[in-house]
Design a protein around this motif. Sequence first.
Motif, PDB file in Angstrom:
ATOM      1  N   LEU A 262     -28.398   1.220 -59.168  1.00  0.00           N
ATOM      2  CA  LEU A 262     -27.783   0.111 -58.440  1.00  0.00           C
ATOM      3  C   LEU A 262     -28.703  -0.519 -57.403  1.00  0.00           C
ATOM      4  N   ALA A 263     -29.623   0.267 -56.849  1.00  0.00           N
ATOM      5  CA  ALA A 263     -30.517  -0.249 -55.818  1.00  0.00           C
ATOM      6  C   ALA A 263     -31.767  -0.881 -56.402  1.00  0.00           C
ATOM      7  N   ASN A 264     -32.173  -0.451 -57.591  1.00  0.00           N
ATOM      8  CA  ASN A 264     -33.443  -0.911 -58.149  1.00  0.00           C
ATOM      9  C   ASN A 264     -33.371  -0.890 -59.671  1.00  0.00           C
ATOM     10  N   THR A 265     -33.463  -2.050 -60.288  1.00  0.00           N
ATOM     11  CA  THR A 265     -33.365  -2.152 -61.753  1.00  0.00           C
ATOM     12  C   THR A 265     -34.690  -2.581 -62.389  1.00  0.00           C
ATOM     13  N   SER A 266     -35.792  -2.366 -61.684  1.00  0.00           N
ATOM     14  CA  SER A 266     -37.088  -2.885 -62.136  1.00  0.00           C
ATOM     15  C   SER A 266     -37.552  -2.302 -63.460  1.00  0.00           C
ATOM     16  N   PHE A 267     -37.094  -1.100 -63.784  1.00  0.00           N
ATOM     17  CA  PHE A 267     -37.629  -0.427 -64.970  1.00  0.00           C
ATOM     18  C   PHE A 267     -37.408  -1.229 -66.249  1.00  0.00           C
ATOM     19  N   LEU A 289     -28.855   8.222 -59.150  1.00  0.00           N
ATOM     20  CA  LEU A 289     -28.438   8.153 -57.744  1.00  0.00           C
ATOM     21  C   LEU A 289     -29.632   7.999 -56.814  1.00  0.00           C
ATOM     22  N   SER A 290     -30.810   7.734 -57.376  1.00  0.00           N
ATOM     23  CA  SER A 290     -32.035   7.527 -56.614  1.00  0.00           C
ATOM     24  C   SER A 290     -32.284   8.678 -55.637  1.00  0.00           C
ATOM     25  N   MET A 291     -32.260   9.894 -56.186  1.00  0.00           N
ATOM     26  CA  MET A 291     -32.531  11.131 -55.434  1.00  0.00           C
ATOM     27  C   MET A 291     -31.592  11.287 -54.235  1.00  0.00           C
ATOM     28  N   GLY A 292     -30.344  10.872 -54.407  1.00  0.00           N
ATOM     29  CA  GLY A 292     -29.359  11.042 -53.352  1.00  0.00           C
ATOM     30  C   GLY A 292     -29.211   9.851 -52.435  1.00  0.00           C
ATOM     31  N   LEU A 293     -30.048   8.818 -52.605  1.00  0.00           N
ATOM     32  CA  LEU A 293     -29.912   7.618 -51.775  1.00  0.00           C
ATOM     33  C   LEU A 293     -28.528   7.009 -51.924  1.00  0.00           C
ATOM     34  N   LEU A 294     -28.012   6.982 -53.171  1.00  0.00           N
ATOM     35  CA  LEU A 294     -26.725   6.353 -53.464  1.00  0.00           C
ATOM     36  C   LEU A 294     -25.604   7.380 -53.438  1.00  0.00           C
ATOM     37  N   THR A 316     -28.087   0.138 -47.945  1.00  0.00           N
ATOM     38  CA  THR A 316     -27.413   1.098 -48.815  1.00  0.00           C
ATOM     39  C   THR A 316     -26.136   1.604 -48.168  1.00  0.00           C
ATOM     40  N   ALA A 317     -26.203   1.920 -46.879  1.00  0.00           N
ATOM     41  CA  ALA A 317     -25.020   2.415 -46.174  1.00  0.00           C
ATOM     42  C   ALA A 317     -23.895   1.376 -46.206  1.00  0.00           C
ATOM     43  N   GLU A 318     -24.240   0.096 -46.020  1.00  0.00           N
ATOM     44  CA  GLU A 318     -23.229  -0.960 -46.056  1.00  0.00           C
ATOM     45  C   GLU A 318     -22.655  -1.113 -47.463  1.00  0.00           C
ATOM     46  N   ALA A 319     -23.525  -1.063 -48.466  1.00  0.00           N
ATOM     47  CA  ALA A 319     -23.054  -1.203 -49.848  1.00  0.00           C
ATOM     48  C   ALA A 319     -22.146  -0.044 -50.238  1.00  0.00           C
ATOM     49  N   ILE A 320     -22.449   1.150 -49.729  1.00  0.00           N
ATOM     50  CA  ILE A 320     -21.616   2.317 -50.025  1.00  0.00           C
ATOM     51  C   ILE A 320     -20.221   2.142 -49.430  1.00  0.00           C
ATOM     52  N   ASP A 321     -20.150   1.619 -48.204  1.00  0.00           N
ATOM     53  CA  ASP A 321     -18.847   1.348 -47.597  1.00  0.00           C
ATOM     54  C   ASP A 321     -18.076   0.325 -48.419  1.00  0.00           C
ATOM     55  N   LEU A 322     -18.778  -0.695 -48.917  1.00  0.00           N
ATOM     56  CA  LEU A 322     -18.136  -1.699 -49.750  1.00  0.00           C
ATOM     57  C   LEU A 322     -17.593  -1.062 -51.031  1.00  0.00           C
ATOM     58  N   ALA A 323     -18.380  -0.159 -51.626  1.00  0.00           N
ATOM     59  CA  ALA A 323     -17.947   0.489 -52.865  1.00  0.00           C
ATOM     60  C   ALA A 323     -16.700   1.327 -52.632  1.00  0.00           C
ATOM     61  N   LYS A 397     -21.011  -6.862 -56.629  1.00  0.00           N
ATOM     62  CA  LYS A 397     -20.868  -6.972 -55.179  1.00  0.00           C
ATOM     63  C   LYS A 397     -21.794  -5.995 -54.459  1.00  0.00           C
ATOM     64  N   PHE A 398     -21.936  -4.813 -55.003  1.00  0.00           N
ATOM     65  CA  PHE A 398     -22.833  -3.803 -54.429  1.00  0.00           C
ATOM     66  C   PHE A 398     -24.262  -4.325 -54.410  1.00  0.00           C
ATOM     67  N   ARG A 399     -24.693  -4.885 -55.520  1.00  0.00           N
ATOM     68  CA  ARG A 399     -26.060  -5.392 -55.636  1.00  0.00           C
ATOM     69  C   ARG A 399     -26.304  -6.596 -54.719  1.00  0.00           C
ATOM     70  N   LYS A 400     -25.260  -7.377 -54.479  1.00  0.00           N
ATOM     71  CA  LYS A 400     -25.427  -8.564 -53.643  1.00  0.00           C
ATOM     72  C   LYS A 400     -25.771  -8.211 -52.195  1.00  0.00           C
ATOM     73  N   VAL A 401     -25.360  -7.039 -51.734  1.00  0.00           N
ATOM     74  CA  VAL A 401     -25.735  -6.605 -50.384  1.00  0.00           C
ATOM     75  C   VAL A 401     -27.252  -6.462 -50.292  1.00  0.00           C
ATOM     76  N   PHE A 402     -27.862  -5.865 -51.301  1.00  0.00           N
ATOM     77  CA  PHE A 402     -29.321  -5.696 -51.324  1.00  0.00           C
ATOM     78  C   PHE A 402     -30.023  -7.054 -51.442  1.00  0.00           C
ATOM     79  N   GLU A 403     -29.440  -7.927 -52.268  1.00  0.00           N
ATOM     80  CA  GLU A 403     -30.025  -9.257 -52.451  1.00  0.00           C
ATOM     81  C   GLU A 403     -29.991 -10.044 -51.146  1.00  0.00           C
ATOM     82  N   ARG A 404     -28.871  -9.995 -50.445  1.00  0.00           N
ATOM     83  CA  ARG A 404     -28.729 -10.700 -49.170  1.00  0.00           C
ATOM     84  C   ARG A 404     -29.768 -10.233 -48.140  1.00  0.00           C
TER      85      ARG A 404
END
Length: 419
Positions: A262-267, A289-294, A316-323, A397-404
């Motif tokens: 969810l935080a990084n889709t570059s692969f 879960l990005s080694m526990g980040l998510l 990430t913390a804000e997106a987690i609250d949103l989720a 919506k989760f991804r949009k927090v990172f984009e913003r």
Amino acid sequence: MVVAHPSAPEPSISFVELASTTDTSEDLPLGPLVPADAQGWSPLAVGCATLGYGIYAPPPTTKEDLEMPLRMVRLALRYGVTVFDTSPHYHPSEVVLGNCFRALKDEYPRESYKVITKTGRYAGDGFDYSPENIETSVRRSLRRLGCGYLDVVYLHDVEFVATPQACLQKIYKPLDFLSDPKLQAEAGLLDSQAGEILGEGDEKIVAAFQVLMKLRDEGLVKDIGISGYPLPVLLRLSRLLASNPLTTPGITSLLSYSHSNLANTSFSSYLPLFLQTSPNLRILTASPLSMGLLSPSGPPNWHPARTGSPQLMKSTAEAIDLAKEKWGKEGGVVDLALGFGVRNLEVEKGGRKVPVVVGWKNVGEVHEGVRVWREVNGLGGEGGKEAKKGREETEVKFRKVFERDGVQDMSWPSGPWTK
């Protein structure tokens, strides 16, 4: 407990025998099994860093703790999950996993599962890519795991050994390296730079890889490759090993982590470029879960995002609250992030899939992981189309927090300067 360099004494690991191990309804699959491909590779793989004491869980203290690795491995196999990923770096993980395989050998013989391990990185002692150590390490892994052969061996976390590159020593977006010629030149990704050795570190990788080629020729290893975090480094080294006369035709497998979540889709954008180095390349991704980040509790103290990317941590913390608010399911962000991460990428349309390595610590997490995988891959699950729609809307919506916040698809520095 720290399991060090192959020259150190082997650890003594307490183990509960199969005959006295709990086997109740909780140890049986719920619902359909996970189908493997024609070569026996399941789309889910067990990440066995969780079997390394002190990494994601404390050392075992009770009988329940001691028997849980065996129960977890057995349930994964019962579900049809056939792939297990470990490393000498994961403290005693190889030893614990090998004990599990030996206990289950009557029900699950060696040919019924795939074993992936790594070489060159060790807990407590850092890196040793010397040819002598690479061979010693792989042979020790064979003994520990009780295997006559290994399905895959990777040079572990190659970015710590490869010749350092200044452009990767700060937070960056891997996708920028696919469109910016200046960055491509700095990262050694121009076509004219393929096969170019940048320094002593690259020479060490070439020499170490030659040992893996020798062990493959001896029949001790089937596929050989590299693992690591920075996608530009993995791509550059994949091209180097494919082009260098000493290592041609190059890697036959590759493991990337924390770049398909969810935080990084570059692969997904790098996938076709990796396949250009070898169309039959066996590719895996790890850590949805990005080694526990998510996770609701945040990443462990050693996580590189804690020091390398304060804004990513905040977003990430804000997106987690949103989720928590929008998804509204038991498990919250873990369920959401796991679902996003275990949608198997296709190597080719309608064909091969990229297996996803997921770390499980107990039988409950195995049940949950398989349930979520079935749901997001359209093989049954809770709630049908409405649940799928709700999940996908929350992901956006989760991804949009990172984009913003400008940290969407950002990578943190990983290399010798971060030790």
